[in-house]
Design an enzyme around this catalytic site. Sequence first.
Site, PDB file in Angstrom:
ATOM      1  N   ASP A   1      -1.536  -7.348  -6.477  1.00 28.28           N
ATOM      2  CA  ASP A   1      -2.727  -7.343  -5.623  1.00 28.28           C
ATOM      3  C   ASP A   1      -2.418  -8.266  -4.442  1.00 28.28           C
ATOM      4  OD1 ASP A   1      -5.132  -7.881  -4.365  1.00 28.28           O
ATOM      5  OD2 ASP A   1      -6.283  -7.973  -6.235  1.00 28.28           O
TER       6      ASP A   1
ATOM      7  N   TYR B   1     -14.564  -4.132   8.616  1.00 27.33           N
ATOM      8  CA  TYR B   1     -13.244  -3.494   8.775  1.00 27.33           C
ATOM      9  C   TYR B   1     -12.715  -3.703  10.198  1.00 27.33           C
ATOM     10  CZ  TYR B   1      -9.801   0.357   8.698  1.00 27.33           C
ATOM     11  OH  TYR B   1      -8.647   1.112   8.777  1.00 27.33           O
TER      12      TYR B   1
ATOM     13  N   ALA C   1     -13.499  -6.027  12.319  1.00 30.23           N
ATOM     14  CA  ALA C   1     -13.159  -7.447  12.526  1.00 30.23           C
ATOM     15  C   ALA C   1     -11.808  -7.768  11.901  1.00 30.23           C
ATOM     16  CB  ALA C   1     -14.247  -8.338  11.928  1.00 30.23           C
TER      17      ALA C   1
ATOM     18  N   SER D   1       1.582   3.226  -2.501  1.00 37.85           N
ATOM     19  CA  SER D   1       1.345   4.171  -3.600  1.00 37.85           C
ATOM     20  C   SER D   1       0.758   5.490  -3.126  1.00 37.85           C
ATOM     21  CB  SER D   1       0.417   3.541  -4.651  1.00 37.85           C
ATOM     22  OG  SER D   1      -0.828   3.194  -4.075  1.00 37.85           O
ATOM     23  N   ARG D   2       0.237   5.533  -1.900  1.00 38.50           N
ATOM     24  CA  ARG D   2      -0.325   6.784  -1.377  1.00 38.50           C
ATOM     25  C   ARG D   2      -0.528   6.645   0.134  1.00 38.50           C
ATOM     26  NH1 ARG D   2      -4.776   4.246  -4.111  1.00 38.50           N
ATOM     27  NH2 ARG D   2      -6.429   3.749  -2.615  1.00 38.50           N
TER      28      ARG D   2
ATOM     29  N   GLY E   1       0.832  -1.215   0.000  1.00 34.30           N
ATOM     30  CA  GLY E   1       0.000   0.000   0.000  1.00 34.30           C
ATOM     31  C   GLY E   1       0.854   1.248   0.000  1.00 34.30           C
TER      32      GLY E   1
ATOM     33  N   SER F   1      -5.858  -0.644  13.402  1.00 34.48           N
ATOM     34  CA  SER F   1      -6.614   0.607  13.563  1.00 34.48           C
ATOM     35  C   SER F   1      -7.170   0.651  14.983  1.00 34.48           C
ATOM     36  CB  SER F   1      -7.782   0.634  12.570  1.00 34.48           C
ATOM     37  OG  SER F   1      -8.697   1.667  12.909  1.00 34.48           O
TER      38      SER F   1
HETATM   39  P1  NAP Z   1      -5.341   4.733   1.332  1.00 38.31           P
HETATM   40  O1  NAP Z   1      -4.871   6.141   1.221  1.00 38.31           O
HETATM   41  O2  NAP Z   1      -6.670   4.369   0.786  1.00 38.31           O
HETATM   42  O3  NAP Z   1      -4.203   3.784   0.683  1.00 38.31           O
HETATM   43  C1  NAP Z   1      -4.395   2.387   0.649  1.00 38.31           C
HETATM   44  C2  NAP Z   1      -3.185   1.756  -0.009  1.00 38.31           C
HETATM   45  O4  NAP Z   1      -3.402   0.341  -0.083  1.00 38.31           O
HETATM   46  C3  NAP Z   1      -2.953   2.247  -1.430  1.00 38.31           C
HETATM   47  O5  NAP Z   1      -1.564   2.328  -1.674  1.00 38.31           O
HETATM   48  C4  NAP Z   1      -3.571   1.131  -2.270  1.00 38.31           C
HETATM   49  O6  NAP Z   1      -2.958   1.121  -3.542  1.00 38.31           O
HETATM   50  C5  NAP Z   1      -3.220  -0.098  -1.430  1.00 38.31           C
HETATM   51  N1  NAP Z   1      -4.081  -1.240  -1.688  1.00 38.31           N
HETATM   52  C6  NAP Z   1      -5.422  -1.342  -1.534  1.00 38.31           C
HETATM   53  N2  NAP Z   1      -5.857  -2.547  -1.914  1.00 38.31           N
HETATM   54  C7  NAP Z   1      -4.765  -3.240  -2.334  1.00 38.31           C
HETATM   55  C8  NAP Z   1      -4.552  -4.550  -2.845  1.00 38.31           C
HETATM   56  N3  NAP Z   1      -5.574  -5.408  -3.027  1.00 38.31           N
HETATM   57  N4  NAP Z   1      -3.288  -4.932  -3.185  1.00 38.31           N
HETATM   58  C9  NAP Z   1      -2.251  -4.085  -3.026  1.00 38.31           C
HETATM   59  N5  NAP Z   1      -2.385  -2.836  -2.532  1.00 38.31           N
HETATM   60  C10 NAP Z   1      -3.627  -2.426  -2.198  1.00 38.31           C
HETATM   61  O7  NAP Z   1      -5.371   4.261   2.854  1.00 38.31           O
HETATM   62  P2  NAP Z   1      -4.551   4.777   4.139  1.00 38.31           P
HETATM   63  O8  NAP Z   1      -5.440   5.687   4.887  1.00 38.31           O
HETATM   64  O9  NAP Z   1      -3.191   5.189   3.749  1.00 38.31           O
HETATM   65  O10 NAP Z   1      -4.506   3.416   4.972  1.00 38.31           O
HETATM   66  C11 NAP Z   1      -3.341   2.601   5.063  1.00 38.31           C
HETATM   67  C12 NAP Z   1      -3.562   1.582   6.175  1.00 38.31           C
HETATM   68  O11 NAP Z   1      -3.799   2.265   7.402  1.00 38.31           O
HETATM   69  C13 NAP Z   1      -4.783   0.688   5.947  1.00 38.31           C
HETATM   70  O12 NAP Z   1      -4.520  -0.615   6.391  1.00 38.31           O
HETATM   71  C14 NAP Z   1      -5.839   1.337   6.824  1.00 38.31           C
HETATM   72  O13 NAP Z   1      -6.825   0.414   7.215  1.00 38.31           O
HETATM   73  C15 NAP Z   1      -4.997   1.802   7.987  1.00 38.31           C
HETATM   74  N6  NAP Z   1      -5.614   2.883   8.767  1.00 38.31           N
HETATM   75  C16 NAP Z   1      -5.906   4.093   8.202  1.00 38.31           C
HETATM   76  C17 NAP Z   1      -6.478   5.083   9.000  1.00 38.31           C
HETATM   77  C18 NAP Z   1      -6.828   6.450   8.454  1.00 38.31           C
HETATM   78  O14 NAP Z   1      -7.425   7.239   9.209  1.00 38.31           O
HETATM   79  N7  NAP Z   1      -6.477   6.797   7.244  1.00 38.31           N
HETATM   80  C19 NAP Z   1      -6.769   4.819  10.335  1.00 38.31           C
HETATM   81  C20 NAP Z   1      -6.464   3.585  10.872  1.00 38.31           C
HETATM   82  C21 NAP Z   1      -5.882   2.615  10.079  1.00 38.31           C
HETATM   83  P3  NAP Z   1      -3.690   0.610  -4.901  1.00 38.31           P
HETATM   84  O15 NAP Z   1      -5.093   1.108  -4.853  1.00 38.31           O
HETATM   85  O16 NAP Z   1      -2.841   1.181  -5.993  1.00 38.31           O
HETATM   86  O17 NAP Z   1      -3.588  -0.874  -4.858  1.00 38.31           O
END
Ligand code: NAP
Length: 244
Positions: A60, A152, A154, A15-16, A13, A139
């Site tokens: 993926d 999510y 779970a 990429s962003r 993950g 999380s």
């Molecule tokens: P995000 O901005 O939506 O980024 C998600 C990343 O996961 C992207 O790089 C996406 O890239 C990749 N991804 C999604 N599905 C994938 C797959 N099947 N195979 C490979 N890569 C995949 O999310 P984020 O907020 O940075 O979250 C990152 C982590 O932190 C997650 O596990 C999320 O649950 C956790 N988290 C986030 C928050 C929050 O407030 N943002 C809070 C608690 C926990 P592609 O789409 O290019 O595959």
Amino acid sequence: MIDLSGKVALVTGASRGIGKSIAAEFSRCGARVALVARNREALEAVAAELAGDTAIFSADVSDNEAIANLIKDVETALGPIDILVNNAGITKDGLLIRMSEDDWDSVQAVNLKAAFTLTKAVTRGMMKRRNGRIINITSVVGLTGNGGQSNYAASKAGLIGFTKSIAKELGSRNILVNAIAPGFIETDMTADLPADTKEALLSQIALGRLGAGDDIANAAAFLASDLAGYMTGQVMVVDGGMVM
Ligand code: NAP
């Protein structure tokens, strides 16, 4: 400054959002970083921003066969993996009563099962080398639950149980396994939340601000480093004081 020079890290993950921040921080600390996500162009853009030695892998993480090839490709390109960050995650929110089986299964596949598959794939080499770090991004919702996010929450609670269990299994081989539980971090994942929901969440945060990717990246760099050499099986909550 934390020193990760000579280390190879795989960040899913990347990429962003949070994964991009972790990859950037690891790279600043001297690690060679494998950036993994599905979107190749986004990965290329991230790699172009980073000064250090990186390689991109479009995969993926919910595809088992892709993971077996991914680990081989990363180790051929960068060398044996020292640090794995299971960060890729998705949400498919909805009330239980309206949640489809696919909304449940796809969230478990990316958020939980992929961590199992990737961790298992890197562990054999880490066991031989008697050295490794695994960091799972869970999380606060995995600790507290959240209405509308049963799938999510779970998956994230499952990741905590997984973290603690393999920390017990792998400690004797000097493989340290920890989780980070972010609170509310500003990324694409949280960008679409309605303004009133954001306001309500903000009012629960002791530090009075939303988190940034760098807040999580700093914790990840610490857990990946020698400074965390006596920590395993822990869940580090990084949420500005939202859940205490
Ligand atoms: P995000 O901005 O939506 O980024 C998600 C990343 O996961 C992207 O790089 C996406 O890239 C990749 N991804 C999604 N599905 C994938 C797959 N099947 N195979 C490979 N890569 C995949 O999310 P984020 O907020 O940075 O979250 C990152 C982590 O932190 C997650 O596990 C999320 O649950 C956790 N988290 C986030 C928050 C929050 O407030 N943002 C809070 C608690 C926990 P592609 O789409 O290019 O595959």
